[in-house]
Design a protein around this motif. Sequence first.
Motif, PDB file in Angstrom:
ATOM      1  N   ILE A 114       4.642   2.717  -4.253  1.00  0.00           N
ATOM      2  CA  ILE A 114       3.271   3.020  -3.851  1.00  0.00           C
ATOM      3  C   ILE A 114       3.254   3.394  -2.381  1.00  0.00           C
ATOM      4  O   ILE A 114       4.240   3.229  -1.658  1.00  0.00           O
ATOM      5  CB  ILE A 114       2.335   1.824  -4.101  1.00  0.00           C
ATOM      6  CG1 ILE A 114       2.837   0.580  -3.348  1.00  0.00           C
ATOM      7  CG2 ILE A 114       2.193   1.543  -5.586  1.00  0.00           C
ATOM      8  CD1 ILE A 114       1.930  -0.621  -3.479  1.00  0.00           C
ATOM      9  N   GLU A 115       2.117   3.902  -1.922  1.00  0.00           N
ATOM     10  CA  GLU A 115       1.949   4.246  -0.516  1.00  0.00           C
ATOM     11  C   GLU A 115       1.694   2.980   0.313  1.00  0.00           C
ATOM     12  O   GLU A 115       1.312   1.940  -0.202  1.00  0.00           O
ATOM     13  CB  GLU A 115       0.772   5.219  -0.346  1.00  0.00           C
ATOM     14  CG  GLU A 115       0.975   6.573  -1.000  1.00  0.00           C
ATOM     15  CD  GLU A 115       2.051   7.405  -0.305  1.00  0.00           C
ATOM     16  OE1 GLU A 115       2.297   7.159   0.896  1.00  0.00           O
ATOM     17  OE2 GLU A 115       2.645   8.274  -0.961  1.00  0.00           O
ATOM     18  N   TYR A 116       1.923   3.121   1.621  1.00  0.00           N
ATOM     19  CA  TYR A 116       1.754   1.974   2.520  1.00  0.00           C
ATOM     20  C   TYR A 116       0.299   1.508   2.548  1.00  0.00           C
ATOM     21  O   TYR A 116       0.025   0.302   2.601  1.00  0.00           O
ATOM     22  CB  TYR A 116       2.216   2.356   3.926  1.00  0.00           C
ATOM     23  CG  TYR A 116       2.082   1.248   4.943  1.00  0.00           C
ATOM     24  CD1 TYR A 116       2.822   0.083   4.828  1.00  0.00           C
ATOM     25  CD2 TYR A 116       1.211   1.365   6.010  1.00  0.00           C
ATOM     26  CE1 TYR A 116       2.696  -0.938   5.758  1.00  0.00           C
ATOM     27  CE2 TYR A 116       1.083   0.354   6.947  1.00  0.00           C
ATOM     28  CZ  TYR A 116       1.828  -0.793   6.813  1.00  0.00           C
ATOM     29  OH  TYR A 116       1.700  -1.804   7.734  1.00  0.00           O
ATOM     30  N   SER A 117      -0.638   2.457   2.490  1.00  0.00           N
ATOM     31  CA  SER A 117      -2.051   2.079   2.498  1.00  0.00           C
ATOM     32  C   SER A 117      -2.423   1.289   1.248  1.00  0.00           C
ATOM     33  O   SER A 117      -3.239   0.363   1.306  1.00  0.00           O
ATOM     34  CB  SER A 117      -2.926   3.336   2.613  1.00  0.00           C
ATOM     35  OG  SER A 117      -2.656   4.228   1.542  1.00  0.00           O
ATOM     36  N   ALA A 118      -1.826   1.646   0.102  1.00  0.00           N
ATOM     37  CA  ALA A 118      -2.091   0.892  -1.122  1.00  0.00           C
ATOM     38  C   ALA A 118      -1.414  -0.478  -1.080  1.00  0.00           C
ATOM     39  O   ALA A 118      -1.933  -1.452  -1.638  1.00  0.00           O
ATOM     40  CB  ALA A 118      -1.612   1.679  -2.340  1.00  0.00           C
ATOM     41  N   TYR A 119      -0.275  -0.561  -0.419  1.00  0.00           N
ATOM     42  CA  TYR A 119       0.428  -1.851  -0.307  1.00  0.00           C
ATOM     43  C   TYR A 119      -0.402  -2.867   0.467  1.00  0.00           C
ATOM     44  O   TYR A 119      -0.332  -4.071   0.192  1.00  0.00           O
ATOM     45  CB  TYR A 119       1.780  -1.644   0.370  1.00  0.00           C
ATOM     46  CG  TYR A 119       2.474  -2.929   0.748  1.00  0.00           C
ATOM     47  CD1 TYR A 119       3.067  -3.724  -0.217  1.00  0.00           C
ATOM     48  CD2 TYR A 119       2.512  -3.357   2.079  1.00  0.00           C
ATOM     49  CE1 TYR A 119       3.687  -4.912   0.119  1.00  0.00           C
ATOM     50  CE2 TYR A 119       3.128  -4.546   2.420  1.00  0.00           C
ATOM     51  CZ  TYR A 119       3.722  -5.319   1.443  1.00  0.00           C
ATOM     52  OH  TYR A 119       4.327  -6.497   1.787  1.00  0.00           O
ATOM     53  N   LEU A 120      -1.200  -2.410   1.414  1.00  0.00           N
ATOM     54  CA  LEU A 120      -2.032  -3.330   2.185  1.00  0.00           C
ATOM     55  C   LEU A 120      -3.042  -4.057   1.304  1.00  0.00           C
ATOM     56  O   LEU A 120      -3.478  -5.164   1.632  1.00  0.00           O
ATOM     57  CB  LEU A 120      -2.763  -2.568   3.299  1.00  0.00           C
ATOM     58  CG  LEU A 120      -1.864  -1.984   4.389  1.00  0.00           C
ATOM     59  CD1 LEU A 120      -2.667  -1.102   5.324  1.00  0.00           C
ATOM     60  CD2 LEU A 120      -1.179  -3.096   5.170  1.00  0.00           C
ATOM     61  N   ASP A 121      -3.426  -3.441   0.191  1.00  0.00           N
ATOM     62  CA  ASP A 121      -4.300  -4.111  -0.769  1.00  0.00           C
ATOM     63  C   ASP A 121      -3.514  -4.982  -1.741  1.00  0.00           C
ATOM     64  O   ASP A 121      -3.967  -6.045  -2.157  1.00  0.00           O
ATOM     65  CB  ASP A 121      -5.119  -3.085  -1.554  1.00  0.00           C
ATOM     66  CG  ASP A 121      -6.105  -2.332  -0.676  1.00  0.00           C
ATOM     67  OD1 ASP A 121      -6.583  -2.929   0.303  1.00  0.00           O
ATOM     68  OD2 ASP A 121      -6.383  -1.156  -0.960  1.00  0.00           O
TER      69      ASP A 121
END
Length: 509
Positions: free
Chosen positions: A156-163
Amino acid sequence: MSSTLLEVTRAAHEDVEQLERLIVKDLQNDPPTAKDRLYQSHRVRNNIDTIISTTEKLIEIYEDKDNARKDEIAALGGQTATGINVFSAFYDRLKEIREYHRKHPAARLVNANEDDEALLKEEPVIEFSGEEAFGRYLDLHELFNQYINSKFGSKIEYSAYLDVCSQPHNIPWKLKSTRQYREYMENLLEYLIYFFQRTEPLQDLDRIFSKVEAEFEEQWANGQVQGWEKQGQENEDDPAQHTMIDLDYYSTVEELMEVGPEKLKEALASLGLKTGGTVQQRAERLFLTKHTPLEKLDKKHFAKGSLGPRQNGSTAVSQDINSLKHIALMEAKMKKLADLLSKTIEQTKENVVKKQALTYEEMEQEREEEETQVDTESDDEDQQIYNPLKLPMGWDGKPIPYWLYKLHGLGQEFKCEICGNYSYWGRRAFERHFKEWRHQHGMRCLGIPNTKNFNEITNIQEAQELWEKIRERQGVNKWRPDLEEEYEDKEGNIYNKKTYTDLQRQGLI
């Protein structure tokens, strides 16, 4: 003066009182920027730690385990081996004080307030990475790489990993029993604790975690831990379930080989058997336990260092249950920190999305601006603005002065039907809107020219009636033969009277 035990005690009490006054004085100041707020919090934290360490030393002195304090008090009272001599003790002490001031003539009373200003302006050293931007954002890139390159993670993308990072309950519990996941959760929890301690130094993290642990123990006992429902109880009630393989469903070694090497390895480890070898060797070793009890198996099948065929199976299960419980507790602590840092996580996500739309040059320019410019954020933005008179807001987000409000009539509302019942606040804004595009477009739709004659007209019917009067006054509705009387030439072309006469004079028709 002399470093007697009582003098050390007095100096320690003085230091504690001075630090308490310094903390109160520091907290009375309202820092204008986020960086100053962080510096203030760390100064207060350091002073509190100093008070705690000094108080611990005072407790040791008052406990007086070696009777040193008791002997010193007795000596001040004049008690000696030969008896009590108060005057001798008094003059010995006086001589000691005079000798001290003779050797240090420049000694003076130190005013504590002189050092307060310097201490209040002190900037503690706080380590932040460039990505963290002095505590405004999280830097989870290493943990992100560890997540996407693991079996329990996903690409997944880093921005999605933050969630996703704060939602470990979505990962199957079987994948959490691996060493890879345990190391990942330890690293994630360690980073969040370190970041929280740097950005919120005044928070009591031990008290927060003690409350989390108490709630976790109750939920674990009832099997209500999110993502681990009934898992601990099932394993404790039936240790054989930990193998995760029911041998009753397999009649041959070949069928058991289809389970896969990893599951076979986990099942063998839970029984204390050797886990090495090929897939077939593992399946054969595990298949032996279908019809043969562990007590009757040959010792060569058990791993080195195991407790034996009688005890090893239940011990391995017990140890693994404790390991799963430890992982679940780390997840509970991580979730609590994620809740406390929810605002920072959201800001980090917004910053990541914004950077994805910037070029390298723009990012470098923005970073330089952040390093050079002074952060002017203040708590005033978060506080409710006091505006009892309901005054309009100015360009700075604050209510305009009352005299300006009365002078220009900014509190008066004007509505224009031609502009679609749009409201204009203040006389000046209302007068200016007659020249704006919104009003001109409304007049054009009515088929009326936007001239000075229609200033102050905001009603559609009044504008149409005025336009009819202007047209009648200018004679627009009268018959004009030179423009409206039609003439036709030999070729069938139609002209008005004026045009036909001009062309006829020129001999063109």
